[in-house]
Write a protein that holds these residues in place. Structure first.
Motif, PDB file in Angstrom:
ATOM      1  N   GLY A   1       0.725  -1.251  -0.114  1.00 21.45           N
ATOM      2  CA  GLY A   1       0.181  -0.014  -0.103  1.00 21.45           C
ATOM      3  C   GLY A   1       0.890   1.099   0.098  1.00 21.45           C
ATOM      4  N   VAL A   2       2.236   1.168  -0.239  1.00 22.50           N
ATOM      5  CA  VAL A   2       2.883   2.185  -0.328  1.00 22.50           C
ATOM      6  C   VAL A   2       3.905   2.407  -1.425  1.00 22.50           C
ATOM      7  CG1 VAL A   2       3.227   2.412   2.248  1.00 22.50           C
ATOM      8  CG2 VAL A   2       4.954   1.083   0.865  1.00 22.50           C
ATOM      9  N   ARG A   3       4.349   3.659  -1.802  1.00 26.13           N
ATOM     10  CA  ARG A   3       5.106   3.729  -3.083  1.00 26.13           C
ATOM     11  C   ARG A   3       6.511   4.603  -2.517  1.00 26.13           C
ATOM     12  NH1 ARG A   3       0.229   7.180  -4.753  1.00 26.13           N
ATOM     13  NH2 ARG A   3       0.712   7.621  -2.599  1.00 26.13           N
ATOM     14  N   GLN A   4       7.421   4.626  -3.434  1.00 29.38           N
ATOM     15  CA  GLN A   4       8.638   5.298  -3.105  1.00 29.38           C
ATOM     16  C   GLN A   4       8.197   6.734  -2.805  1.00 29.38           C
ATOM     17  OE1 GLN A   4      12.087   4.549  -5.109  1.00 29.38           O
ATOM     18  NE2 GLN A   4      12.481   6.976  -5.657  1.00 29.38           N
ATOM     19  N   GLY A   5       8.934   7.399  -1.610  1.00 31.34           N
ATOM     20  CA  GLY A   5       8.358   8.570  -1.254  1.00 31.34           C
ATOM     21  C   GLY A   5       7.407   8.777  -0.255  1.00 31.34           C
ATOM     22  N   ASP A   6       6.660   7.795   0.004  1.00 33.24           N
ATOM     23  CA  ASP A   6       5.610   7.672   0.990  1.00 33.24           C
ATOM     24  C   ASP A   6       6.313   7.594   2.146  1.00 33.24           C
ATOM     25  OD1 ASP A   6       3.668   7.786  -0.736  1.00 33.24           O
ATOM     26  OD2 ASP A   6       3.065   5.561  -0.505  1.00 33.24           O
ATOM     27  N   ALA A   7       5.751   7.912   3.543  1.00 34.48           N
ATOM     28  CA  ALA A   7       6.021   8.027   4.744  1.00 34.48           C
ATOM     29  C   ALA A   7       5.483   6.783   5.444  1.00 34.48           C
ATOM     30  CB  ALA A   7       6.061   9.297   5.443  1.00 34.48           C
ATOM     31  N   VAL A   8       6.407   6.327   6.452  1.00 30.12           N
ATOM     32  CA  VAL A   8       5.814   5.225   7.432  1.00 30.12           C
ATOM     33  C   VAL A   8       5.716   6.081   8.737  1.00 30.12           C
ATOM     34  CG1 VAL A   8       6.337   3.083   8.674  1.00 30.12           C
ATOM     35  CG2 VAL A   8       7.031   3.296   6.403  1.00 30.12           C
ATOM     36  N   SER A   9       4.792   6.170   9.168  1.00 30.35           N
ATOM     37  CA  SER A   9       4.541   7.149  10.280  1.00 30.35           C
ATOM     38  C   SER A   9       4.060   6.277  11.494  1.00 30.35           C
ATOM     39  CB  SER A   9       3.277   8.102  10.245  1.00 30.35           C
ATOM     40  OG  SER A   9       2.036   7.310  10.559  1.00 30.35           O
ATOM     41  N   ILE A  10       3.995   6.931  12.757  1.00 26.45           N
ATOM     42  CA  ILE A  10       3.713   6.167  14.038  1.00 26.45           C
ATOM     43  C   ILE A  10       2.307   5.942  14.255  1.00 26.45           C
ATOM     44  CG2 ILE A  10       5.814   7.555  15.201  1.00 26.45           C
ATOM     45  CD1 ILE A  10       3.615   9.104  16.512  1.00 26.45           C
ATOM     46  N   HIS A  11       1.461   6.371  13.351  1.00 30.99           N
ATOM     47  CA  HIS A  11       0.241   6.178  13.656  1.00 30.99           C
ATOM     48  C   HIS A  11      -0.350   4.865  12.971  1.00 30.99           C
ATOM     49  CE1 HIS A  11      -0.154  10.440  14.432  1.00 30.99           C
ATOM     50  NE2 HIS A  11       0.342  10.660  13.356  1.00 30.99           N
ATOM     51  N   TYR A  12       0.047   4.084  12.331  1.00 31.83           N
ATOM     52  CA  TYR A  12      -0.218   2.901  11.741  1.00 31.83           C
ATOM     53  C   TYR A  12       0.737   1.670  11.917  1.00 31.83           C
ATOM     54  CZ  TYR A  12      -3.413   6.599   9.974  1.00 31.83           C
ATOM     55  OH  TYR A  12      -4.012   7.788  10.045  1.00 31.83           O
ATOM     56  N   ASP A  13       0.132   0.484  11.584  1.00 27.48           N
ATOM     57  CA  ASP A  13       1.144  -0.572  11.415  1.00 27.48           C
ATOM     58  C   ASP A  13       2.278  -0.339  10.508  1.00 27.48           C
ATOM     59  OD1 ASP A  13       0.776  -3.982  12.314  1.00 27.48           O
ATOM     60  OD2 ASP A  13       1.760  -3.492  10.130  1.00 27.48           O
ATOM     61  N   PRO A  14       3.474  -0.878  10.803  1.00 28.25           N
ATOM     62  CA  PRO A  14       4.451  -0.505  10.006  1.00 28.25           C
ATOM     63  C   PRO A  14       4.854  -1.425   8.728  1.00 28.25           C
ATOM     64  CG  PRO A  14       5.308  -1.465  11.997  1.00 28.25           C
ATOM     65  CD  PRO A  14       3.760  -1.441  12.001  1.00 28.25           C
ATOM     66  N   MET A  15       3.821  -2.165   8.372  1.00 25.79           N
ATOM     67  CA  MET A  15       4.192  -3.068   7.364  1.00 25.79           C
ATOM     68  C   MET A  15       4.131  -2.401   6.104  1.00 25.79           C
ATOM     69  SD  MET A  15       1.572  -6.054   5.695  1.00 25.79           S
ATOM     70  CE  MET A  15       1.626  -7.067   7.213  1.00 25.79           C
ATOM     71  N   ILE A  16       5.249  -2.712   5.272  1.00 21.43           N
ATOM     72  CA  ILE A  16       5.753  -2.151   3.801  1.00 21.43           C
ATOM     73  C   ILE A  16       4.783  -2.930   2.993  1.00 21.43           C
ATOM     74  CG2 ILE A  16       7.335  -1.616   2.318  1.00 21.43           C
ATOM     75  CD1 ILE A  16       9.380  -1.131   4.505  1.00 21.43           C
ATOM     76  N   ALA A  17       4.733  -4.158   2.971  1.00 17.85           N
ATOM     77  CA  ALA A  17       4.359  -4.966   2.039  1.00 17.85           C
ATOM     78  C   ALA A  17       4.163  -6.710   2.380  1.00 17.85           C
ATOM     79  CB  ALA A  17       5.297  -5.199   0.497  1.00 17.85           C
ATOM     80  N   LYS A  18       3.400  -7.505   1.820  1.00 13.10           N
ATOM     81  CA  LYS A  18       3.533  -8.722   1.863  1.00 13.10           C
ATOM     82  C   LYS A  18       4.296  -9.495   0.480  1.00 13.10           C
ATOM     83  CE  LYS A  18      -0.871  -9.326   2.258  1.00 13.10           C
ATOM     84  NZ  LYS A  18      -2.143  -9.614   2.619  1.00 13.10           N
ATOM     85  N   LEU A  19       5.178 -10.016   0.756  1.00 12.69           N
ATOM     86  CA  LEU A  19       6.000 -10.761  -0.488  1.00 12.69           C
ATOM     87  C   LEU A  19       5.475 -12.241  -0.293  1.00 12.69           C
ATOM     88  CD1 LEU A  19       8.052 -11.202  -2.537  1.00 12.69           C
ATOM     89  CD2 LEU A  19       9.737 -11.249  -0.637  1.00 12.69           C
ATOM     90  N   ILE A  20       4.932 -12.459  -1.507  1.00 10.67           N
ATOM     91  CA  ILE A  20       4.354 -13.848  -1.655  1.00 10.67           C
ATOM     92  C   ILE A  20       5.065 -14.631  -2.734  1.00 10.67           C
ATOM     93  CG2 ILE A  20       2.266 -15.533  -1.778  1.00 10.67           C
ATOM     94  CD1 ILE A  20       1.732 -11.806  -1.364  1.00 10.67           C
ATOM     95  N   VAL A  21       5.485 -15.879  -2.493  1.00  9.27           N
ATOM     96  CA  VAL A  21       6.179 -16.516  -3.503  1.00  9.27           C
ATOM     97  C   VAL A  21       5.275 -18.073  -3.730  1.00  9.27           C
ATOM     98  CG1 VAL A  21       8.380 -15.590  -3.330  1.00  9.27           C
ATOM     99  CG2 VAL A  21       7.727 -17.504  -2.134  1.00  9.27           C
ATOM    100  N   TRP A  22       5.307 -18.630  -4.979  1.00 15.77           N
ATOM    101  CA  TRP A  22       4.889 -19.887  -5.244  1.00 15.77           C
ATOM    102  C   TRP A  22       5.602 -20.795  -6.043  1.00 15.77           C
ATOM    103  CZ3 TRP A  22       3.516 -22.501  -9.486  1.00 15.77           C
ATOM    104  CH2 TRP A  22       3.057 -23.636  -9.409  1.00 15.77           C
ATOM    105  N   ASP A  23       5.708 -22.063  -5.770  1.00 14.62           N
ATOM    106  CA  ASP A  23       6.277 -23.241  -6.592  1.00 14.62           C
ATOM    107  C   ASP A  23       5.795 -24.495  -6.696  1.00 14.62           C
ATOM    108  OD1 ASP A  23       8.024 -24.252  -8.828  1.00 14.62           O
ATOM    109  OD2 ASP A  23       9.342 -22.469  -8.473  1.00 14.62           O
ATOM    110  N   GLN A  24       6.051 -25.304  -7.424  1.00 15.82           N
ATOM    111  CA  GLN A  24       5.583 -26.584  -7.240  1.00 15.82           C
ATOM    112  C   GLN A  24       5.704 -27.558  -6.075  1.00 15.82           C
ATOM    113  OE1 GLN A  24       3.307 -27.906  -9.483  1.00 15.82           O
ATOM    114  NE2 GLN A  24       3.567 -26.524 -11.024  1.00 15.82           N
ATOM    115  N   ASP A  25       6.774 -27.154  -5.178  1.00 12.49           N
ATOM    116  CA  ASP A  25       7.004 -27.724  -3.946  1.00 12.49           C
ATOM    117  C   ASP A  25       7.735 -26.833  -3.140  1.00 12.49           C
ATOM    118  OD1 ASP A  25       9.626 -27.785  -4.687  1.00 12.49           O
ATOM    119  OD2 ASP A  25       9.291 -29.449  -5.861  1.00 12.49           O
ATOM    120  N   ARG A  26       7.981 -27.269  -1.774  1.00 16.32           N
ATOM    121  CA  ARG A  26       8.586 -26.260  -0.765  1.00 16.32           C
ATOM    122  C   ARG A  26       9.977 -26.040  -1.035  1.00 16.32           C
ATOM    123  NH1 ARG A  26      10.733 -26.109   4.613  1.00 16.32           N
ATOM    124  NH2 ARG A  26       9.717 -24.307   5.856  1.00 16.32           N
ATOM    125  N   PRO A  27      10.949 -26.712  -1.408  1.00 18.12           N
ATOM    126  CA  PRO A  27      12.237 -26.385  -1.726  1.00 18.12           C
ATOM    127  C   PRO A  27      12.188 -25.476  -2.862  1.00 18.12           C
ATOM    128  CG  PRO A  27      12.006 -28.765  -1.402  1.00 18.12           C
ATOM    129  CD  PRO A  27      10.561 -28.207  -1.407  1.00 18.12           C
TER     130      PRO A  27
END
Length: 668
Positions: free
Chosen positions: A372-398
């Motif tokens: 929910g953020v872009r370059q130049g946005d601020a991370v403030s004290i008011h809300y959760d400090p999550m920048i992003a969720k990084l999700i990966v997928w493949d055919q098996d766990r390794p």
């Protein structure tokens, strides 16, 4: 399907809902606080309405403002996302009174699961196994102490009304109970407006396994398999995956059936998650039910091929579930890493600031980035400090793990501290790779996961110096172009000297190490005298702005971000900060603070435990701050005396401000 919905949230979940609604032809209305006027979710929505000042209690938590915005905009439904009012029965009831569809479960279901104590009573009646504990209505301290003695230590104090690790404390013995109870209640009241707690026996090596459930208004209910959420810090998830490693099909079936039974027991509707503790012997215990979409829902989407937000919108509009239980199949393996603005080396303290440089890995069928953020946005004290969720997928766990490691190495953030390198350390740990983990994984492998800061290598120094030299050459070329005498030797940045060797000495500060590098200018390269060796370096900038360097003939690529005299070099999946030393800047205090205890982050003072003149022992709690819904207690660094307390309860403080003047006792 609704023609227009209001999204009563912010950040990546608001962006996700807006994008899904747009794909379905549904118009969207965003709401925003003063701090979020320029936020990404505001930009993405079809229209946006202001709802108040930055503090959530004056904006995103104001039910009347959200209902008014829905009426004024013509939105027929409200999606609460997760967090804020997503599990607030009063909000669901207010929507119903206003004739607005609530895209979530009915208020009765939220009420049933909203109190962890009531939920456990209900699940006990439904025959679902529970962890031994106390979840009664009597909240007197003495009653809770007696219950703790009966349960036995270690035990867990948990906020009855919420989740996310807020209001949760592990208590190892009776001497620690009262302080932990007071702290848990205080944090629970701040996060959820409810200071009630419950007690549970603390299982030493459990896994946290949750089941995604869904139900419609026609009486259908099913599960979409499990997620393993055992990798946690401060009782909050940071790595989640689906399916759970090593999960036998028979156990998966039993846990799925129990989760669906829990949903049916409360007349559930929409998306929900039933969370269990899974013991090493295969026994599982109901922990809680989250009556909303979970942060980690993308891993379920990746292994089932389903869009859970779309399911939410369709079910809330009265449509049946799009498939039956037997139609759902597992495909491959997915892992989600939560990228936070926080400093793992400082007990995961939130980090605030502007995202001066932000480059996530390139999305593709194997890599997804929800942000929910872009370059130049601020991370403030008011809300959760999550920048992003990084999700990966493949055919098996390794294979998915290899995707995760590569994606983490490619993720670049400058401007705030992040947990990227910590996540990479977890992903690379042999025990995690083998699926040998539980909810105490981070504590158990602390030494390996927190190796301490490494000094800048010769390669990092060479890249930094090459960037400085190329940058100076480019500046000189620009000056030359604008000069009436472009061929003047004084415009050159090639180290030209009259009758002497051409070289520059660059001084860099690496933490407290002062490093000198002599750069000798040659026709086709720079010869760098580094602390460990002499190295030939040359290179140029790519179209992307990256530095393509050749070090002793070996080609490598790095990203260097300059902010004033500070250089951040990102190379090989790691990030290193150096300061170009300027002797003219004068000496700064080398030991900031001395006898001063300063704020490690911006926040609000919520407790002052001492007064001026009080003698204290090392480790005595002195003052407690709250930032981003988390508490941080400043303790006495040694035996000594509190000379001065500079703030009162309720005061706001900035990072680095002196909280308490402290005089350490003399040794001997």
């Amino acid at each position: 399907m609704f023609d227009k919905i209001l999204v009563a949230n912010r950040g990546e979940i608001a962006c996700r809902i807006i994008r899904t609604a747009r794909r379905l032809g549904v118009a969207t209305v965003a709401v925003y606080s003063e701090a979020d006027a320029g936020a990404l979710h505001v930009e993405l929505a079809d229209e946006a309405w202001p709802i108040g000042p930055a503090p959530a209690r004056e904006s995103y938590l104001c039910i009347d403002k959200l209902i008014d915005a829905a009426h004024s905009s013509g939105a027929r439904a409200i999606h609460p996302g997760y967090g804020f009012l997503a599990e607030n029965e009063g909000f669901a009831e207010a929507c119903a009174r206003a004739g607005i569809a609530f895209i979530g479960p009915p208020a009765a279901a939220i009420r049933a699961m909203g109190s962890k104590s009531a939920a456990k009573n209900l699940m006990e009646q439904a025959g679902i196994p529970l962890v031994p504990g106390y979840h009664g209505d009597d909240q007197q301290a003495e009653t809770l102490r007696e219950a703790a003695r009966a349960i036995g230590y270690p035990l867990l104090i948990k906020a009855s009304a919420g989740g996310g690790g807020k209001g949760m404390r592990v208590v190892r013995g009776p001497a620690d109970f009262d302080a932990a109870l007071a702290s848990a209640r205080r944090e629970a009241a701040s996060a959820f407006g409810d200071d009630r707690v419950l007690l549970e026996k603390y299982l030493e090596r459990p896994r946290h396994v949750e089941i995604q459930v869904f139900a419609d208004s026609q009486g259908n209910a099913l599960h979409l398999f499990e997620r393993d959420c055992s990798i946690q810090r401060r009782h909050q998830k940071i790595l989640e995956e689906a399916p759970a490693p090593g999960m036998p099909p028979e156990l998966r079936g039993r846990m799925g059936e129990a989760a669906v039974a829990a949903a049916r027991a409360i007349g559930y509707l929409g998306a929900g998650t039933v969370e269990f503790l899974l013991a090493a012997d295969g026994r599982f215990y109901f922990m809680e039910m989250n009556t909303r979409l979970q942060v980690e829902h993308p891993v379920t989407e990746m292994i089932t091929g389903q869009d859970l937000v779309e399911w939410q919108l369709r079910v809330a509009a009265g449509a049946p579930l799009p498939c039956r239980q037997e139609d759902l199949t597992l495909c491959g393996h997915a892992i989600e890493a939560r990228v936070y603005a926080e400093d793992p080396a400082r007990e995961f303290l939130p980090s605030t600031g502007v995202l001066a440089h932000l480059r996530p890995p390139q999305p593709n069928p194997h890599v997804r980035v929800d942000t929910g953020v872009r370059q130049g946005d601020a991370v403030s004290i008011h809300y959760d400090p999550m920048i992003a969720k990084l999700i990966v997928w493949d055919q098996d766990r390794p294979s998915a793990l290899r995707r995760l490691q590569k994606a983490l190495a490619d993720y670049q953030v400058v401007g705030v501290a992040t947990n990227l390198q910590f996540l990479a350390a977890v992903a690379a740990h042999p025990a995690y790779q083998q699926g040998d983990f539980d909810t105490h994984f981070i504590e158990r492998h602390h030494e390996a996961l927190f190796p301490g800061a490494e000094p800048a290598s010769d390669e990092i120094l060479a890249l930094a110096c090459l960037d400085i030299l190329l940058h100076r050459r480019r500046e000189a070329e620009e000056v030359s172009r604008d000069s009436p005498d472009p061929w003047s030797p004084w415009h050159q940045a090639n180290g030209w000297r009259l009758n002497s060797d051409n070289y520059h000495v660059l001084t860099l500060l690496d933490e407290e190490r002062l490093l000198e590098v002599t750069a000798h200018f040659r026709d086709d390269c720079y010869l760098l005298e580094l602390p460990g060796r002499i190295l030939a370096a040359c290179g140029e900038y790519c179209a992307s702005g990256d530095l393509l360097a050749r070090l002793d003939g070996r080609q490598t690529r790095a990203t260097v971000v300059r902010r004033g005299r500070q250089l951040t070099i990102m190379h090989g999946g790691r990030s290193h900060c150096l300061m170009l030393h300027d002797p003219a800047a004068g000496g700064e205090e080398q030991h900031r603070g001395g006898g001063r205890l300063t704020a490690p982050m911006p926040g609000k003072v919520i407790a002052v435990s001492v007064e001026a003149g009080k003698e204290v022992k090392r480790g005595t709690p002195l003052i407690t701050l709250e930032a981003m819904k988390m508490e941080h207690t400043i303790a006495a660094p040694a035996d000594g005396t509190v000379a001065r307390v500079n703030f009162r309860v309720g005061d706001l403080v900035s990072e680095g401000e002196e909280l308490i003047a402290f005089e350490a006792a003399e040794a001997g």
